[in-house]
Structures are given as structure tokens and as C-alpha cells.
Design a protein around this motif. Sequence first.
Motif, short mmCIF file in Angstrom:
data_model
loop_
_atom_site.label_atom_id
_atom_site.label_comp_id
_atom_site.label_asym_id
_atom_site.label_seq_id
_atom_site.Cartn_x
_atom_site.Cartn_y
_atom_site.Cartn_z
N PRO A 44 -8.05 6.86 -3.21
CA PRO A 44 -7.46 6.74 -1.88
C PRO A 44 -8.41 7.19 -0.78
CG PRO A 44 -6.55 8.65 -3.02
CD PRO A 44 -7.44 7.93 -4.00
N TYR A 48 -2.71 5.39 -5.07
CA TYR A 48 -2.51 5.51 -3.62
C TYR A 48 -3.70 4.90 -2.87
CZ TYR A 48 1.55 8.42 -4.29
OH TYR A 48 2.79 8.86 -4.65
N ASP A 49 -3.37 4.32 -1.72
CA ASP A 49 -4.40 3.76 -0.85
C ASP A 49 -4.84 4.78 0.19
OD1 ASP A 49 -4.29 0.77 -1.68
OD2 ASP A 49 -2.20 1.41 -1.47
N LYS A 94 0.83 -1.19 0.00
CA LYS A 94 0.00 0.00 0.00
C LYS A 94 0.87 1.25 0.00
CE LYS A 94 -4.05 -2.09 1.94
NZ LYS A 94 -5.23 -1.86 2.75
N PHE A 138 -2.13 0.16 7.36
CA PHE A 138 -1.67 -0.58 6.19
C PHE A 138 -1.12 -1.95 6.61
CE2 PHE A 138 -0.54 3.36 3.37
CZ PHE A 138 -1.89 3.62 3.23
N LYS A 167 -7.92 3.51 -8.68
CA LYS A 167 -8.16 3.43 -7.24
C LYS A 167 -8.38 4.81 -6.64
CE LYS A 167 -4.85 1.22 -5.40
NZ LYS A 167 -3.74 0.61 -4.71
#
Length: 157
Positions: free
Chosen positions: A110, A55-56, A2, A155, A108
Motif C-alpha cells: 500500500p 490494501y491500496d 480499492k 481512489f 500488494k
Amino acid sequence: MKKLLVLGIGNILLGDEGVGVHAVEELKKEEWPEFVHLVDGGTFTHDIFHILEGYDGLLVLDIVHGGKDGGTVYYLEEKDIIDNEKQRLSLHDIDLVDSLNMAGAVGKRPAMRILGMEPENYTDWSMEMTDTCKAVFPGYVERARQEIKRFIEEFDQ
């Protein structure tokens, strides 16, 4: 693995408006895991959404207009700025949510958290923050460190 983006937003030429950029520059002086990326986002425009891709987590450092005294520190999540029309995240709130939406559309999206500070003066030309904001700045940066560490712990779970 992550990844976390710490994004400092603001205009360092307008006093307290630059608090997010000053904070991210301070944090860049420290050692962080390779998956933690610290970026000066400047005044943030729609074309920055591509930076959010992949990015997470996203920690935004910026001024927040919440109607309290200068130097007040705010912690917000994305739902807070969407649910409360009166809550303005600097001058960049619409661009930020739009950019998150665009990032989500192409990949994705975040999870976003915002650490903001109420400005005392953000309209006069100055590369210095006001004494009020300077006084709370070390605590603001420490709170940002804590949020980064919290993302890292999450994470690892």
C-alpha cells in the motif's frame, strides 16, 4: 475496488504514546465507506504485516519524534522516514517499513502516509494524554479525516 487501512499505533498505557490508538477509536465513531478499515494496531510488531496485505492505501496515526514541541503535528510519507535517518516514527518505524516490505513481497504494497504528533510525555504510566497533546488532539483527528477523504478522492480518479 480499492481499500484503505487507517492504522492507529501506540501504547495507551504510556500517555501521549497512545495518540494514534485514541485517534482511530475516535474515527471509528463516524460513518465511512465500506472500503475504509480503521484498526487499532497497538504497539505494532512484525507479525502484523499480514494486515497490510490487499490494501491500496495506508494511513498511519502514531507519535513522531521530530525534536519539536509536544503537540506538533507531522505529515510524512514513506520516503520521509527512509530518506531521513534522524526522523523516528515512534518506536515502531523499523517494524513498519519492514512490514510494508513483507506485504509487498507476498502481494500488494500500500501507499503509506503518516500523520504523527510529537509527544510531550511517553514514558510515564498514564492512560491520559498530556494537556498539551489533548489540546491539539481535535485538530489532529480532523487532519486524519482530511487525509482519509484525500485517499478516497484519489481512489475515485
